[in-house]
Design a protein around this motif. Sequence first.
Motif, PDB file in Angstrom:
ATOM      1  N   PHE A   1      -5.350  -2.988   4.714  1.00  0.00           N
ATOM      2  CA  PHE A   1      -5.718  -2.253   3.507  1.00  0.00           C
ATOM      3  C   PHE A   1      -5.982  -0.773   3.761  1.00  0.00           C
ATOM      4  O   PHE A   1      -6.055   0.005   2.814  1.00  0.00           O
ATOM      5  CB  PHE A   1      -6.875  -2.939   2.779  1.00  0.00           C
ATOM      6  CG  PHE A   1      -6.395  -4.175   2.071  1.00  0.00           C
ATOM      7  CD1 PHE A   1      -5.714  -4.082   0.877  1.00  0.00           C
ATOM      8  CD2 PHE A   1      -6.562  -5.420   2.646  1.00  0.00           C
ATOM      9  CE1 PHE A   1      -5.224  -5.213   0.247  1.00  0.00           C
ATOM     10  CE2 PHE A   1      -6.078  -6.553   2.024  1.00  0.00           C
ATOM     11  CZ  PHE A   1      -5.411  -6.450   0.819  1.00  0.00           C
ATOM     12  N   GLN A   2      -6.065  -0.374   5.013  1.00  0.00           N
ATOM     13  CA  GLN A   2      -6.127   1.046   5.333  1.00  0.00           C
ATOM     14  C   GLN A   2      -4.741   1.605   5.628  1.00  0.00           C
ATOM     15  O   GLN A   2      -4.611   2.759   6.007  1.00  0.00           O
ATOM     16  CB  GLN A   2      -7.062   1.291   6.523  1.00  0.00           C
ATOM     17  CG  GLN A   2      -8.520   1.108   6.164  1.00  0.00           C
ATOM     18  CD  GLN A   2      -9.452   1.392   7.329  1.00  0.00           C
ATOM     19  OE1 GLN A   2      -9.060   1.373   8.488  1.00  0.00           O
ATOM     20  NE2 GLN A   2     -10.707   1.649   6.998  1.00  0.00           N
ATOM     21  N   SER A   3      -3.716   0.777   5.444  1.00  0.00           N
ATOM     22  CA  SER A   3      -2.337   1.189   5.716  1.00  0.00           C
ATOM     23  C   SER A   3      -1.470   1.163   4.471  1.00  0.00           C
ATOM     24  O   SER A   3      -0.261   0.974   4.551  1.00  0.00           O
ATOM     25  CB  SER A   3      -1.721   0.259   6.766  1.00  0.00           C
ATOM     26  OG  SER A   3      -2.432   0.297   7.957  1.00  0.00           O
ATOM     27  N   LEU A   4      -2.073   1.342   3.336  1.00  0.00           N
ATOM     28  CA  LEU A   4      -1.311   1.246   2.090  1.00  0.00           C
ATOM     29  C   LEU A   4      -0.314   2.382   1.917  1.00  0.00           C
ATOM     30  O   LEU A   4       0.519   2.350   1.016  1.00  0.00           O
ATOM     31  CB  LEU A   4      -2.255   1.156   0.889  1.00  0.00           C
ATOM     32  CG  LEU A   4      -3.127  -0.107   0.846  1.00  0.00           C
ATOM     33  CD1 LEU A   4      -4.037  -0.086  -0.372  1.00  0.00           C
ATOM     34  CD2 LEU A   4      -2.300  -1.366   0.893  1.00  0.00           C
ATOM     35  N   GLU A   5      -0.345   3.383   2.797  1.00  0.00           N
ATOM     36  CA  GLU A   5       0.661   4.452   2.731  1.00  0.00           C
ATOM     37  C   GLU A   5       2.025   3.939   3.202  1.00  0.00           C
ATOM     38  O   GLU A   5       3.052   4.516   2.870  1.00  0.00           O
ATOM     39  CB  GLU A   5       0.245   5.671   3.559  1.00  0.00           C
ATOM     40  CG  GLU A   5       0.300   5.477   5.063  1.00  0.00           C
ATOM     41  CD  GLU A   5      -0.908   4.756   5.667  1.00  0.00           C
ATOM     42  OE1 GLU A   5      -0.892   4.523   6.883  1.00  0.00           O
ATOM     43  OE2 GLU A   5      -1.845   4.424   4.922  1.00  0.00           O
ATOM     44  N   ASP A   6       2.032   2.836   3.966  1.00  0.00           N
ATOM     45  CA  ASP A   6       3.290   2.219   4.400  1.00  0.00           C
ATOM     46  C   ASP A   6       3.819   1.369   3.244  1.00  0.00           C
ATOM     47  O   ASP A   6       3.152   0.451   2.783  1.00  0.00           O
ATOM     48  CB  ASP A   6       3.044   1.349   5.635  1.00  0.00           C
ATOM     49  CG  ASP A   6       4.323   0.772   6.202  1.00  0.00           C
ATOM     50  OD1 ASP A   6       4.976  -0.031   5.503  1.00  0.00           O
ATOM     51  OD2 ASP A   6       4.675   1.126   7.343  1.00  0.00           O
ATOM     52  N   GLU A   7       5.012   1.692   2.788  1.00  0.00           N
ATOM     53  CA  GLU A   7       5.577   1.044   1.601  1.00  0.00           C
ATOM     54  C   GLU A   7       5.659  -0.475   1.747  1.00  0.00           C
ATOM     55  O   GLU A   7       5.350  -1.221   0.812  1.00  0.00           O
ATOM     56  CB  GLU A   7       6.962   1.620   1.323  1.00  0.00           C
ATOM     57  CG  GLU A   7       7.559   1.171   0.012  1.00  0.00           C
ATOM     58  CD  GLU A   7       8.906   1.830  -0.258  1.00  0.00           C
ATOM     59  OE1 GLU A   7       9.723   1.198  -0.937  1.00  0.00           O
ATOM     60  OE2 GLU A   7       9.128   2.967   0.198  1.00  0.00           O
TER      61      GLU A   7
ATOM     62  N   LEU B   1      -0.700  -5.470  -1.967  1.00  0.00           N
ATOM     63  CA  LEU B   1      -1.191  -5.320  -3.338  1.00  0.00           C
ATOM     64  C   LEU B   1      -0.776  -6.485  -4.231  1.00  0.00           C
ATOM     65  O   LEU B   1      -1.521  -6.865  -5.138  1.00  0.00           O
ATOM     66  CB  LEU B   1      -0.741  -3.984  -3.936  1.00  0.00           C
ATOM     67  CG  LEU B   1      -1.401  -2.758  -3.310  1.00  0.00           C
ATOM     68  CD1 LEU B   1      -0.931  -1.480  -3.999  1.00  0.00           C
ATOM     69  CD2 LEU B   1      -2.919  -2.853  -3.346  1.00  0.00           C
TER      70      LEU B   1
ATOM     71  N   ARG C   1       2.054  -1.870   1.632  1.00  0.00           N
ATOM     72  CA  ARG C   1       1.521  -1.712   0.276  1.00  0.00           C
ATOM     73  C   ARG C   1       2.140  -2.732  -0.681  1.00  0.00           C
ATOM     74  O   ARG C   1       1.442  -3.419  -1.421  1.00  0.00           O
ATOM     75  CB  ARG C   1       1.768  -0.289  -0.226  1.00  0.00           C
ATOM     76  CG  ARG C   1       1.258  -0.042  -1.645  1.00  0.00           C
ATOM     77  CD  ARG C   1       1.483   1.390  -2.110  1.00  0.00           C
ATOM     78  NE  ARG C   1       2.894   1.745  -2.131  1.00  0.00           N
ATOM     79  CZ  ARG C   1       3.453   2.656  -1.335  1.00  0.00           C
ATOM     80  NH1 ARG C   1       2.718   3.302  -0.451  1.00  0.00           N
ATOM     81  NH2 ARG C   1       4.736   2.929  -1.418  1.00  0.00           N
TER      82      ARG C   1
END
Length: 176
Positions: free
Chosen positions: A123-129, A136, A132
């Motif tokens: 959840f701290q890596s949501l910048e990775d498509e 999500l 994410r």
Amino acid sequence: PGGRQKPAFSADLVASIYRDQLGGKAGRSPALRKIMLLEISQYLEAYLWPNFDAEASMFEHLMSIILMVNEKFRENVPAWTCFHTKQDAFPAFLRRVIELGSGERRLTLQEQSALLVFTINVFQSLEDEMVRGTALKMVSLPVWHSLSPGRLQLELHAHPQLAKHWKSLLKKEAKA
């Protein structure tokens, strides 16, 4: 003849490494040096992830991947790069990881901690498509199943646009 042949995959070898090197024996914490050596040898990229099978991979295989990803985060190196080689397997992998926390197997304190750290890392890596898109989907509307029926109806009545999505989700689940 000129190149080295890739070793055949062995689930028993993964289980042995998990048990003896990664702290899989009950009550034993993994030795940081051993985890670092496995990371340097690209255990995750060269062996664990290429041989992951959502249906067949054992508990030790999942926990080994979790521990190696956690080590990548500890060393502050890109953790998700190798997962992009088999993106189609990532949602099933993450689903299996989430099921570990609610499964029949009783996790040791070290395994629970590793699972928690891994979840935080996800959840701290949501910048990775890829991360994410998978993470999500697992925490949006499906989480609403945990609401009491009365509370669920109140929320859906208060937010008609969510009611449409909820009905769609229920239809998808009924087909599966």
